[in-house]
Design an enzyme around this catalytic site. Structure first.
Site, PDB file in Angstrom:
ATOM      1  CE1 TYR A  43      -3.349  -2.672   0.102  1.00  0.00           C
ATOM      2  CE2 TYR A  43      -3.774  -2.206   2.406  1.00  0.00           C
ATOM      3  CZ  TYR A  43      -4.063  -2.906   1.266  1.00  0.00           C
ATOM      4  OH  TYR A  43      -5.065  -3.844   1.280  1.00  0.00           O
ATOM      5  N   GLY A  48     -16.607  -0.718  -2.068  1.00  0.00           N
ATOM      6  CA  GLY A  48     -15.802   0.400  -2.521  1.00  0.00           C
ATOM      7  C   GLY A  48     -16.537   1.733  -2.508  1.00  0.00           C
ATOM      8  N   GLY A  66     -24.604   4.627  -1.840  1.00  0.00           N
ATOM      9  CA  GLY A  66     -25.652   5.221  -2.667  1.00  0.00           C
ATOM     10  C   GLY A  66     -25.295   6.580  -3.240  1.00  0.00           C
TER      11      GLY A  66
END
Length: 330
Positions: free
Chosen positions: A53, A215, A220
């Site tokens: 990462y 993700g 929404g």
């Protein structure tokens, strides 16, 4: 914050695990530390990272997420359960990746330096390595426990058959075993329910699912026309394309449209609904929640403190049952 035992171990971890894949890429260091502070003050003491990462980072950024955490954690080490992962290539040499004894030795020492600690609570194989014998990987991890460099071992993205085989090999050799697994699991990707979660329940393996919000898709916030700029769906370097392939379809947008009124009627956010559904599964130990600002953790914290009602869980189950089909390893 509630806590739960990790698999059959004696280690208890917070019911929410802070994911740090965005640190050093989507979040610069100051913001990353603000997120860490907010999580810590909210009772989230379980932190997950990886030596590769930040996700979608450039080669010269490999390891920067661990560096950022290391500079933050130095005065809080005994108050944190720290997990990291190895496997992905971290250099140009052919042995700088995978689950060989050599790469495990090099990788753990590099992670310890970056994280500024002398031990890692949970050390995980990030992906399967089909070229390295299982007994070699388990033997190397067993050595790390004896050396005091790690306390527990786990895996990520393992299909059910490979995890079962690995557990069998560890029992045969009386060596360290994987006490946890990180699968992708959410309302739009329920394949682990077909075999993996039953295996984990039977064998007392902790489950630390990633992508519980798909993700960010399950918040929404995205319109059908195009994803929000700056989200994981728009990242360069293949990361955005991966998320688009996983979740961007009319079928999944239809599910979001059906879930929104359910969340509204319950007086909660869609993110609270999505994380609450994951937490309601008794096999789940601690879902991994990432953030690009501190307040994004609030919905997950609320999901722990205010569980979903049984009738809502049943409705949501029925609405998304079709997503149990497919190959769990993808």
């Amino acid at each position: 914050m509630q806590h739960k035992r990790l698999g059959r171990t004696g280690l208890k971890v917070s019911r929410i695990c802070l994911g740090t894949m965005t640190f050093g890429n989507q979040c610069e260091e100051t913001l990353s530390h603000e997120i860490l502070d907010y999580a810590f003050e909210s009772g989230i003491s379980f932190i997950d990272t990886a030596d590769i990462y930040p996700a979608n980072g450039k080669p010269d950024l490999v390891g920067e997420t661990e560096n950022i955490i290391g500079r933050w954690i130095k005065h809080k080490r005994e108050e944190i359960v720290l997990a990291t992962k190895f496997w992905a290539p971290t250099g140009s040499k052919p042995w700088q990746g995978g689950s060989s004894r050599r790469n495990i030795k090099d990788s753990v020492d590099a992670s310890l330096r970056r994280l500024k600690t002398d031990y890692i609570d949970l050390y995980q194989v990030h992906f399967p390595d089909y070229e390295t014998p299982i007994e070699e990987t388990l033997g190397a991890l067993d050595d790390l426990v004896r050396q005091g460099k790690i306390l527990y071992a786990g895996c990520s993205n393992y299909p059910s058959w490979l995890l079962a085989l690995t557990i069998g090999e560890s029992e045969k050799a009386s060596s360290i075993r994987f006490d946890s697994v990180q699968p992708r699991y959410n309302l739009l990707f329920r394949q682990p329910e077909r075999e993996l979660l039953d295996l984990c329940n039977y064998s007392e393996i902790g489950v630390i699912p990633y992508n519980p919000l798909a993700g960010g898709f399950l918040t929404g916030k995205h319109k059908r026309e195009a994803p929000d700029e700056g989200s994981r769906f728009t990242l360069e370097g293949g990361q955005g394309d991966r998320y688009l392939e996983r979740y961007w379809s009319d079928q999944k947008h239809d599910v979001i449209d059906a879930l929104k009124p359910l969340a509204s009627e319950a007086g909660i956010t869609l993110a609270h609904l999505a994380v609450g559904w994951v937490l309601a599964n008794p096999v789940i130990t601690s879902p991994i929640i990432g953030a690009t600002k501190p307040s994004q953790l609030d919905d997950a914290i609320n999901a722990v403190n205010f569980p979903l009602e049984d009738d809502l869980l049943k409705t949501v189950d029925d609405l998304t049952i079709e997503f149990r089909m497919g190959d769990e390893s993808r």
